[in-house]
Design a protein around this motif. Structure first.
Motif, PDB file in Angstrom:
ATOM      1  N   SER A   1      37.673  44.881  35.636  1.00  0.00           N
ATOM      2  CA  SER A   1      37.098  43.804  34.840  1.00  0.00           C
ATOM      3  C   SER A   1      38.145  42.704  34.603  1.00  0.00           C
ATOM      4  O   SER A   1      37.819  41.613  34.165  1.00  0.00           O
ATOM      5  CB  SER A   1      36.567  44.333  33.513  1.00  0.00           C
ATOM      6  N   TRP A   2      39.417  43.037  34.870  1.00  0.00           N
ATOM      7  CA  TRP A   2      40.473  42.023  34.793  1.00  0.00           C
ATOM      8  C   TRP A   2      40.793  41.560  36.204  1.00  0.00           C
ATOM      9  O   TRP A   2      41.155  42.367  37.058  1.00  0.00           O
ATOM     10  CB  TRP A   2      41.747  42.612  34.178  1.00  0.00           C
ATOM     11  N   GLN A   3      40.668  40.273  36.453  1.00  0.00           N
ATOM     12  CA  GLN A   3      41.013  39.739  37.774  1.00  0.00           C
ATOM     13  C   GLN A   3      42.154  38.730  37.691  1.00  0.00           C
ATOM     14  O   GLN A   3      43.087  38.774  38.465  1.00  0.00           O
ATOM     15  CB  GLN A   3      39.786  39.056  38.417  1.00  0.00           C
ATOM     16  N   ASN A   4      42.031  37.820  36.740  1.00  0.00           N
ATOM     17  CA  ASN A   4      43.025  36.752  36.624  1.00  0.00           C
ATOM     18  C   ASN A   4      43.661  36.783  35.248  1.00  0.00           C
ATOM     19  O   ASN A   4      43.150  37.426  34.332  1.00  0.00           O
ATOM     20  CB  ASN A   4      42.361  35.389  36.850  1.00  0.00           C
ATOM     21  N   PHE A   5      44.772  36.050  35.132  1.00  0.00           N
ATOM     22  CA  PHE A   5      45.479  35.931  33.861  1.00  0.00           C
ATOM     23  C   PHE A   5      44.472  35.669  32.739  1.00  0.00           C
ATOM     24  O   PHE A   5      43.633  34.777  32.861  1.00  0.00           O
ATOM     25  CB  PHE A   5      46.470  34.762  33.968  1.00  0.00           C
TER      26      PHE A   5
ATOM     27  N   TYR B   1      51.439  43.838  52.522  1.00  0.00           N
ATOM     28  CA  TYR B   1      50.373  44.835  52.638  1.00  0.00           C
ATOM     29  C   TYR B   1      49.482  44.857  51.410  1.00  0.00           C
ATOM     30  O   TYR B   1      48.607  45.678  51.283  1.00  0.00           O
ATOM     31  CB  TYR B   1      50.979  46.227  52.844  1.00  0.00           C
ATOM     32  N   THR B   2      49.794  43.982  50.480  1.00  0.00           N
ATOM     33  CA  THR B   2      49.127  44.142  49.196  1.00  0.00           C
ATOM     34  C   THR B   2      48.151  43.030  48.866  1.00  0.00           C
ATOM     35  O   THR B   2      47.263  43.222  48.078  1.00  0.00           O
ATOM     36  CB  THR B   2      50.160  44.241  48.062  1.00  0.00           C
ATOM     37  N   ILE B   3      48.337  41.854  49.437  1.00  0.00           N
ATOM     38  CA  ILE B   3      47.400  40.789  49.103  1.00  0.00           C
ATOM     39  C   ILE B   3      46.232  40.881  50.061  1.00  0.00           C
ATOM     40  O   ILE B   3      46.309  40.486  51.195  1.00  0.00           O
ATOM     41  CB  ILE B   3      48.058  39.410  49.159  1.00  0.00           C
ATOM     42  N   SER B   4      45.201  41.511  49.603  1.00  0.00           N
ATOM     43  CA  SER B   4      44.054  41.751  50.464  1.00  0.00           C
ATOM     44  C   SER B   4      42.831  41.618  49.581  1.00  0.00           C
ATOM     45  O   SER B   4      42.621  42.409  48.681  1.00  0.00           O
ATOM     46  CB  SER B   4      44.193  43.165  51.041  1.00  0.00           C
ATOM     47  N   ASN B   5      42.070  40.595  49.778  1.00  0.00           N
ATOM     48  CA  ASN B   5      40.981  40.362  48.840  1.00  0.00           C
ATOM     49  C   ASN B   5      39.701  39.907  49.538  1.00  0.00           C
ATOM     50  O   ASN B   5      39.082  38.929  49.144  1.00  0.00           O
ATOM     51  CB  ASN B   5      41.437  39.320  47.803  1.00  0.00           C
ATOM     52  N   PRO B   6      39.297  40.615  50.598  1.00  0.00           N
ATOM     53  CA  PRO B   6      38.140  40.155  51.332  1.00  0.00           C
ATOM     54  C   PRO B   6      36.842  40.239  50.528  1.00  0.00           C
ATOM     55  O   PRO B   6      35.861  39.621  50.879  1.00  0.00           O
ATOM     56  CB  PRO B   6      38.089  41.092  52.545  1.00  0.00           C
ATOM     57  N   GLY B   7      36.867  40.982  49.438  1.00  0.00           N
ATOM     58  CA  GLY B   7      35.641  41.152  48.656  1.00  0.00           C
ATOM     59  C   GLY B   7      35.267  39.929  47.824  1.00  0.00           C
ATOM     60  O   GLY B   7      34.293  39.951  47.106  1.00  0.00           O
ATOM     61  N   GLY B   8      36.082  38.865  47.909  1.00  0.00           N
ATOM     62  CA  GLY B   8      35.755  37.640  47.182  1.00  0.00           C
ATOM     63  C   GLY B   8      35.797  37.846  45.679  1.00  0.00           C
ATOM     64  O   GLY B   8      34.774  37.812  45.006  1.00  0.00           O
ATOM     65  N   GLY B   9      36.991  38.078  45.130  1.00  0.00           N
ATOM     66  CA  GLY B   9      37.116  38.215  43.685  1.00  0.00           C
ATOM     67  C   GLY B   9      37.216  39.660  43.236  1.00  0.00           C
ATOM     68  O   GLY B   9      37.709  39.944  42.181  1.00  0.00           O
ATOM     69  N   GLN B  10      36.772  40.609  44.041  1.00  0.00           N
ATOM     70  CA  GLN B  10      36.904  42.016  43.672  1.00  0.00           C
ATOM     71  C   GLN B  10      38.302  42.500  44.024  1.00  0.00           C
ATOM     72  O   GLN B  10      38.818  42.195  45.090  1.00  0.00           O
ATOM     73  CB  GLN B  10      35.905  42.862  44.468  1.00  0.00           C
ATOM     74  N   ARG B  11      38.908  43.257  43.113  1.00  0.00           N
ATOM     75  CA  ARG B  11      40.210  43.816  43.432  1.00  0.00           C
ATOM     76  C   ARG B  11      39.962  45.026  44.326  1.00  0.00           C
ATOM     77  O   ARG B  11      39.319  45.981  43.931  1.00  0.00           O
ATOM     78  CB  ARG B  11      40.920  44.251  42.152  1.00  0.00           C
TER      79      ARG B  11
ATOM     80  N   LEU C   1      48.912  45.053  31.738  1.00  0.00           N
ATOM     81  CA  LEU C   1      48.001  44.867  30.609  1.00  0.00           C
ATOM     82  C   LEU C   1      48.761  45.150  29.310  1.00  0.00           C
ATOM     83  O   LEU C   1      49.244  46.264  29.100  1.00  0.00           O
ATOM     84  CB  LEU C   1      46.795  45.794  30.728  1.00  0.00           C
ATOM     85  N   PHE C   2      48.878  44.116  28.483  1.00  0.00           N
ATOM     86  CA  PHE C   2      49.516  44.253  27.166  1.00  0.00           C
ATOM     87  C   PHE C   2      48.418  44.393  26.115  1.00  0.00           C
ATOM     88  O   PHE C   2      47.427  43.674  26.162  1.00  0.00           O
ATOM     89  CB  PHE C   2      50.311  42.994  26.808  1.00  0.00           C
ATOM     90  N   VAL C   3      48.634  45.299  25.169  1.00  0.00           N
ATOM     91  CA  VAL C   3      47.735  45.376  24.008  1.00  0.00           C
ATOM     92  C   VAL C   3      48.552  44.970  22.778  1.00  0.00           C
ATOM     93  O   VAL C   3      49.641  45.508  22.544  1.00  0.00           O
ATOM     94  CB  VAL C   3      47.160  46.797  23.822  1.00  0.00           C
ATOM     95  N   PHE C   4      48.018  43.997  22.011  1.00  0.00           N
ATOM     96  CA  PHE C   4      48.730  43.476  20.839  1.00  0.00           C
ATOM     97  C   PHE C   4      48.035  43.892  19.551  1.00  0.00           C
ATOM     98  O   PHE C   4      46.818  44.076  19.526  1.00  0.00           O
ATOM     99  CB  PHE C   4      48.755  41.940  20.866  1.00  0.00           C
ATOM    100  N   ASN C   5      48.860  44.019  18.519  1.00  0.00           N
ATOM    101  CA  ASN C   5      48.299  44.148  17.177  1.00  0.00           C
ATOM    102  C   ASN C   5      48.407  42.767  16.541  1.00  0.00           C
ATOM    103  O   ASN C   5      49.475  42.372  16.101  1.00  0.00           O
ATOM    104  CB  ASN C   5      49.082  45.195  16.370  1.00  0.00           C
TER     105      ASN C   5
END
Ligand code: FAD
Ligand code: SF4
Length: 327
Positions: free
Chosen positions: A147-151, A301-311, A320-324
């Motif tokens: 569900s996280w794709q971009n910053f 070998y890691t930048i592969s995104n043929p699914g158009g937005g799907q990781r 992923l940072f979680v803040f209080n």
């Protein structure tokens, strides 16, 4: 020695760095030693666990404090417990030398290791984020949540794709590693029973083992290592491969990274500059062209995104940072 591509239970795999095999291995032992983030998230350290291993699941990409763990391992061994000690190759070798003899109830597991970044740099990075968003409560260095794709920031969670993250950029460009990582002795002398790693290049070597969620590389190095694999293989999806294929895209198995020319000045600057100024100088400034080339190579070998937005690739991850935010 045998070499495998493998992965474990999907739910656990999504919270692990690669195929989640560590968690299956850990469940075989009375006591497990591994690396957890400290409570304040400013560093990481070895912890002793009997039971729930979730705090040591997942890579923390910084140097861990060994503390009193070697002494504690010895005590557990003498008390007859079965003990798993997991860490980088140099930490495994350090424990072996400390113990000075083999123990049948000790299992040594290392990760293929490209190097460990400076804990001081990590602390400064966390403080830099805290100034903007509030106290950091937890960090996942390899978030696989699609569900996280971009910053982005939502509900106290900040996701930063690794190619946009300054700390990961310093790490993957080899600027922020400790001196011994540029001439790693642990690659010549391995004392572990088994090694686990990311299976880089799985899409080419064994595409049927690649579903984008993470595949581990397992190398058994001793009879103890092979016996352990044989005792868990029924719970894994796995395929045996030859050594050359297994490590073809994972040069950190046998070679150390080269020290970048700017490494010394980077550390000098780190001691006097703010994290933001350091990033401006080494990432967003004129040095970036040269460092950027290295990152591009690391990620081929890691930048592969043929699914158009799907990781779609396990390596296409972020922090992923979680803040209080209430503090
Ligand atoms: C600093 C570091 C560098 C790495 N470099 C590479 C590399 O170049 N190539 C590669 O293929 N794989 C590398 N890995 C290994 C990879 O990230 C996975 O940890 C490994 O594939 C196991 O994944 P898993 O899904 O089975 O289990 P996970 O649950 O993800 O693995 C957890 C294991 O990692 C250990 N660990 C976590 N953080 C640290 C730390 N800071 N220091 C020591 N041990 C730690 C835990 O103790 C436990 O044994 C590195 C790991 C670390 C920590
Ligand atoms: S690269 Fe070598 S010296 Fe550096 S942390 Fe990894 S095992 Fe230790």
């Amino acid at each position: 020695m045998k070499v495998y591509a493998a992965y474990y239970d999907n739910k656990i795999r999504l919270n692990s760095s690669s195929g989640g095999v560590f968690s299956r291995i850990a469940s075989k032992f009375d006591v497990v030693y591994g690396v957890a983030l400290t409570a304040d998230c400013y560093g990481c350290e070895f912890v002793r666990i009997e039971g729930d291993i979730s705090s040591i699941r997942g890579s923390k990409y910084l140097q861990a404090k060994v503390g009193e763990s070697f002494k504690s391992v010895k005590k557990d061994l003498l008390n007859g417990k079965s003990v798993l000690f997991s860490g980088t190759g140099c930490q495994i070798n350090g424990l072996s030398l400390f113990l000075g003899k083999e123990y049948p109830n000790l299992f040594l597991l290392d990760v293929i290791c490209h190097g460990v970044p400076s804990p001081k740099l990590w602390k400064e990075y966390v403080e830099y984020q805290e100034k903007k968003y509030g106290k950091v409560e937890s960090v996942n260095f390899r978030c696989k949540d699609e569900s996280w794709q971009n910053f982005g920031m939502k509900e106290n969670h900040l996701y930063i794709p690794r190619i946009k993250d300054p700390f990961m950029t310093f790490f993957l460009s080899d600027l922020s590693l400790r001196p011994s990582c540029y001439a790693c002795q642990a690659k010549n002398t391995r004392m572990s029973d088994m090694t686990i790693a990311d299976f880089w290049g799985i899409e080419e070597i064994a595409p049927e083992m690649d579903d984008g969620k993470g595949t581990s590389l397992i190398i058994t190095r001793t009879n103890k290592g092979q016996n352990l694999f044989d005792s868990i293989e029924m719970d894994l999806r796995w395929k045996e491969v030859n050594y050359e294929d297994g490590v073809r895209h994972n040069v950190s198995e046998f070679s150390s990274v080269a020290m970048p020319q700017q490494r010394d000045s980077f550390f000098t600057d780190m001691n006097s500059m703010s994290f933001k100024s350091l990033s401006n100088k080494y990432i967003y400034g004129p040095l970036w062209k040269r460092i950027g080339r290295k990152i591009k190579h690391t990620m081929q070998y890691t930048i592969s995104n043929p699914g158009g937005g799907q990781r779609v690739n396990n390596a296409d991850y972020g922090l992923l940072f979680v803040f209080n935010c209430e503090e």
